[in-house]
Design a protein around this motif. Structure first.
Motif, PDB file in Angstrom:
ATOM      1  N   MET A 175       0.608  -1.228   0.107  1.00 35.41           N
ATOM      2  CA  MET A 175      -0.144   0.011  -0.008  1.00 35.41           C
ATOM      3  C   MET A 175       0.847   1.261   0.066  1.00 35.41           C
ATOM      4  SD  MET A 175      -2.531   0.991   2.944  1.00 35.41           S
ATOM      5  CE  MET A 175      -1.377   0.735   4.361  1.00 35.41           C
ATOM      6  N   PRO A 176       0.521   2.353  -0.713  1.00 33.54           N
ATOM      7  CA  PRO A 176       1.116   3.764  -0.427  1.00 33.54           C
ATOM      8  C   PRO A 176       1.247   4.055   0.803  1.00 33.54           C
ATOM      9  CG  PRO A 176      -0.620   4.052  -2.126  1.00 33.54           C
ATOM     10  CD  PRO A 176      -0.860   2.367  -1.674  1.00 33.54           C
ATOM     11  N   ALA A 177       2.536   4.351   1.377  1.00 34.07           N
ATOM     12  CA  ALA A 177       2.776   4.780   2.686  1.00 34.07           C
ATOM     13  C   ALA A 177       2.074   5.768   3.075  1.00 34.07           C
ATOM     14  CB  ALA A 177       4.321   5.229   2.999  1.00 34.07           C
ATOM     15  N   GLY A 218       1.894   6.784   8.508  1.00 35.08           N
ATOM     16  CA  GLY A 218       2.541   7.117   7.337  1.00 35.08           C
ATOM     17  C   GLY A 218       2.818   8.389   7.011  1.00 35.08           C
ATOM     18  N   ALA A 219       4.154   8.609   6.574  1.00 33.23           N
ATOM     19  CA  ALA A 219       4.670  10.126   6.259  1.00 33.23           C
ATOM     20  C   ALA A 219       3.531  10.845   5.345  1.00 33.23           C
ATOM     21  CB  ALA A 219       5.935  10.171   5.524  1.00 33.23           C
ATOM     22  N   GLY A 220       3.077  11.975   5.777  1.00 32.78           N
ATOM     23  CA  GLY A 220       2.456  12.822   4.802  1.00 32.78           C
ATOM     24  C   GLY A 220       1.074  11.952   4.853  1.00 32.78           C
ATOM     25  N   GLN A 221       0.343  11.514   5.741  1.00 34.42           N
ATOM     26  CA  GLN A 221      -0.538  10.492   5.811  1.00 34.42           C
ATOM     27  C   GLN A 221      -1.898  11.416   5.088  1.00 34.42           C
ATOM     28  OE1 GLN A 221      -1.735   8.891   9.317  1.00 34.42           O
ATOM     29  NE2 GLN A 221      -3.874   8.303   8.634  1.00 34.42           N
ATOM     30  N   GLN A 222      -2.486  10.684   4.250  1.00 32.55           N
ATOM     31  CA  GLN A 222      -3.791  11.302   3.616  1.00 32.55           C
ATOM     32  C   GLN A 222      -4.848  10.501   4.166  1.00 32.55           C
ATOM     33  OE1 GLN A 222      -2.009   9.886  -0.508  1.00 32.55           O
ATOM     34  NE2 GLN A 222      -2.761  12.175  -1.098  1.00 32.55           N
ATOM     35  N   ARG A 223      -5.963  11.401   4.462  1.00 34.72           N
ATOM     36  CA  ARG A 223      -7.008  10.854   5.054  1.00 34.72           C
ATOM     37  C   ARG A 223      -8.215  10.132   4.085  1.00 34.72           C
ATOM     38  NH1 ARG A 223     -10.002  11.906   9.776  1.00 34.72           N
ATOM     39  NH2 ARG A 223      -8.432  13.568  10.360  1.00 34.72           N
ATOM     40  N   ASN A 269      -7.076  -8.637  -6.927  1.00 28.93           N
ATOM     41  CA  ASN A 269      -5.841  -8.380  -7.268  1.00 28.93           C
ATOM     42  C   ASN A 269      -5.604  -6.729  -7.002  1.00 28.93           C
ATOM     43  OD1 ASN A 269      -5.075 -10.964  -7.950  1.00 28.93           O
ATOM     44  ND2 ASN A 269      -6.122 -10.595  -9.961  1.00 28.93           N
ATOM     45  N   ASN A 270      -6.624  -6.051  -6.591  1.00 29.05           N
ATOM     46  CA  ASN A 270      -6.625  -4.652  -6.420  1.00 29.05           C
ATOM     47  C   ASN A 270      -7.181  -4.099  -5.268  1.00 29.05           C
ATOM     48  OD1 ASN A 270      -6.899  -4.535 -10.030  1.00 29.05           O
ATOM     49  ND2 ASN A 270      -5.301  -3.236  -8.912  1.00 29.05           N
ATOM     50  N   ASN A 271      -6.722  -3.037  -4.674  1.00 28.53           N
ATOM     51  CA  ASN A 271      -7.267  -2.312  -3.635  1.00 28.53           C
ATOM     52  C   ASN A 271      -7.503  -0.770  -4.147  1.00 28.53           C
ATOM     53  OD1 ASN A 271      -7.147  -4.537  -2.010  1.00 28.53           O
ATOM     54  ND2 ASN A 271      -5.111  -4.105  -1.218  1.00 28.53           N
ATOM     55  N   ILE A 272      -8.511  -0.036  -3.351  1.00 22.13           N
ATOM     56  CA  ILE A 272      -8.853   1.285  -3.623  1.00 22.13           C
ATOM     57  C   ILE A 272      -9.361   1.868  -2.329  1.00 22.13           C
ATOM     58  CG2 ILE A 272     -10.638   2.759  -4.818  1.00 22.13           C
ATOM     59  CD1 ILE A 272     -11.202   0.507  -6.739  1.00 22.13           C
ATOM     60  N   ALA A 273      -8.577   3.119  -2.370  1.00 24.74           N
ATOM     61  CA  ALA A 273      -8.932   3.914  -1.316  1.00 24.74           C
ATOM     62  C   ALA A 273      -9.762   5.391  -1.817  1.00 24.74           C
ATOM     63  CB  ALA A 273      -7.683   4.430  -0.650  1.00 24.74           C
ATOM     64  N   ARG A 283      -7.037   6.537  -5.019  1.00 25.32           N
ATOM     65  CA  ARG A 283      -5.720   5.702  -5.212  1.00 25.32           C
ATOM     66  C   ARG A 283      -6.114   4.342  -5.277  1.00 25.32           C
ATOM     67  NH1 ARG A 283      -1.446   8.316  -2.709  1.00 25.32           N
ATOM     68  NH2 ARG A 283      -0.257   6.773  -3.641  1.00 25.32           N
ATOM     69  N   VAL A 284      -5.308   3.706  -6.224  1.00 25.34           N
ATOM     70  CA  VAL A 284      -5.468   2.221  -6.667  1.00 25.34           C
ATOM     71  C   VAL A 284      -4.128   1.635  -6.580  1.00 25.34           C
ATOM     72  CG1 VAL A 284      -6.280   0.548  -8.324  1.00 25.34           C
ATOM     73  CG2 VAL A 284      -7.307   2.986  -8.227  1.00 25.34           C
ATOM     74  N   TRP A 285      -4.111   0.381  -5.808  1.00 24.97           N
ATOM     75  CA  TRP A 285      -2.583  -0.423  -6.050  1.00 24.97           C
ATOM     76  C   TRP A 285      -3.047  -1.796  -6.499  1.00 24.97           C
ATOM     77  CZ3 TRP A 285      -4.987   1.690  -1.888  1.00 24.97           C
ATOM     78  CH2 TRP A 285      -4.982   0.912  -0.612  1.00 24.97           C
TER      79      TRP A 285
END
Length: 369
Positions: free
Chosen positions: A204-206, A212-217, A226-230, A238-240
């Motif tokens: 996941m994006p940090a 996490g540094a610079g945390q986004q809410r 195979n995918n996660n979404i926020a 954000r997709v990873w």
């Protein structure tokens, strides 16, 4: 391939989020950061007869087995690979399915509808491919079923509870993938755990993680094989994970998103206010080609080859593959408050009070004192 449907009037970010998983009744971004988050106490529910069932299912005949009799009023739903979860008004969970067993290495199997003993005081539920998830009123996360990770001709079945992490923040929402799970904390951070694969669903994006540094809410989450979404508080996505069909590359015109979901067929569907409903990623079955004219959308969903949208007026729109009849909304279906996509079946939650008393009053789950 990008698909973006007709225009809709702009909407804020306080609409219900999308996924077979249930969103929190109050999102963290609506709560002052300096106060501890707790679920709101809803008004007393309307008394209805215990035989009232506000669930409608359609799609594959092998997966839409009859809704259990005397199920009673339901306040939340979730759907997985051939099974359905229902959160009842009394805080307990019901599960039904055609006989289905997950097979793994050494003949290990697990029944997803074998609910944990004593499961009660549940406030929200979610479904993965072959596992169920529940969040209780005291913030406890409960998982059952199986995590399946196949490698070549072999594989392994990992039972969900053995892979439950230690949470350092209160959990407010859940989402289930195929071999992994997600949780959203009260501070808007994301926790991911379970079985990883070559697609790095756990990577996941940090900036989205706890501390996490610079945390986004984050305000909503969604997971597939195979995918996660926020969905972030600023309306971006954000997709990873897997990027086989460029689903990680969120189009630049995607903004002011209020509802988003990951499709199991490696695509993403979202509602972006004035931009309408759109999708990107794989589009072999038309699942990434929403119809025009979808406005005032409350939530969206995606599965294997088909997608859907629930409007704020309680109507359901379907598009994509209809191989099992899942794309055919039942005639007369109205007053829908939530919808969940299974592998080849759809579950809709309607306003139970309208069905049972003729009055249109939405029921809410009780919270313990």
């Amino acid at each position: 391939m990008d698909r973006w449907a007709a225009h809709a009037p702009g909407l804020g970010h306080n609409l219900p989020s999308a996924h077979p998983a249930a969103a929190p009744l109050t999102t963290p971004d609506q709560h002052p950061a300096w106060l501890p988050w707790r679920p709101p106490r809803p008004s007393p529910p309307l008394a209805v007869h215990s035989s009232c069932t506000n669930i409608t299912t359609w799609g594959s005949s092998s997966q839409t087995v009859p809704v259990p009799t005397q199920l009673g009023p339901v306040v939340a739903i979730a759907a997985g690979n051939g099974f359905t979860l229902a959160l009842k008004l009394d805080g307990t969970v019901a599960c039904w399915t055609a006989p289905y067993v997950a097979f793994g290495a050494a003949g290990v199997s697990y029944d997803v509808c074998n609910l944990p003993a004593g499961l009660a005081n549940v406030t929200s539920i979610a479904a993965g491919w072959l596992h169920g998830m529940a969040l209780t009123s005291d913030g406890t996360v409960v998982i059952w079923g199986s995590y399946v990770r196949v490698s070549g001709s072999g594989g392994a079945v990992m039972l969900g509870p053995a892979y439950l992490p230690s949470f350092t923040q209160r959990i407010v929402a859940l989402a289930g993938g195929c071999g992994h799970s997600m949780a959203l904390t009260s501070t808007g951070a994301v926790v991911v755990w379970g079985a990883d694969s070559t697609y790095n669903q756990l990577n996941m994006p940090a900036s989205l993680g706890v501390g996490g540094a610079g945390q986004q809410r984050v305000t909503a989450i969604s997971a597939t094989a195979n995918n996660n979404i926020a969905l972030l508080a600023d309306g971006t996505v954000r997709v990873w994970g897997n990027n086989q069909h460029d689903q990680l590359y969120v189009p630049g015109w995607v903004s002011n998103v209020s509802a988003v979901a990951a499709g199991w067929g490696q695509y993403v569907v979202a509602f972006a206010g004035s931009g309408g409903v759109g999708a990107w990623g794989r589009d072999n079955d038309g699942d990434s080609s929403p119809p025009g004219g979808l406005t005032r959308v409350a939530s969206v969903g995606g599965s294997w080859g088909y997608s859907m949208a629930l409007t704020r007026s309680g109507s359901v729109a379907m598009w994509g593959n209809n191989y099992a009849g899942q794309g055919q909304v039942p005639v007369g279906l109205a007053g829908v408050r939530a919808v969940a996509a299974g592998e080849a079946h759809v579950v809709a939650l309607s306003d139970c009070s309208r069905l049972c008393t003729g009055r249109s009053v939405m029921l809410h789950a009780r919270y313990p004192a």
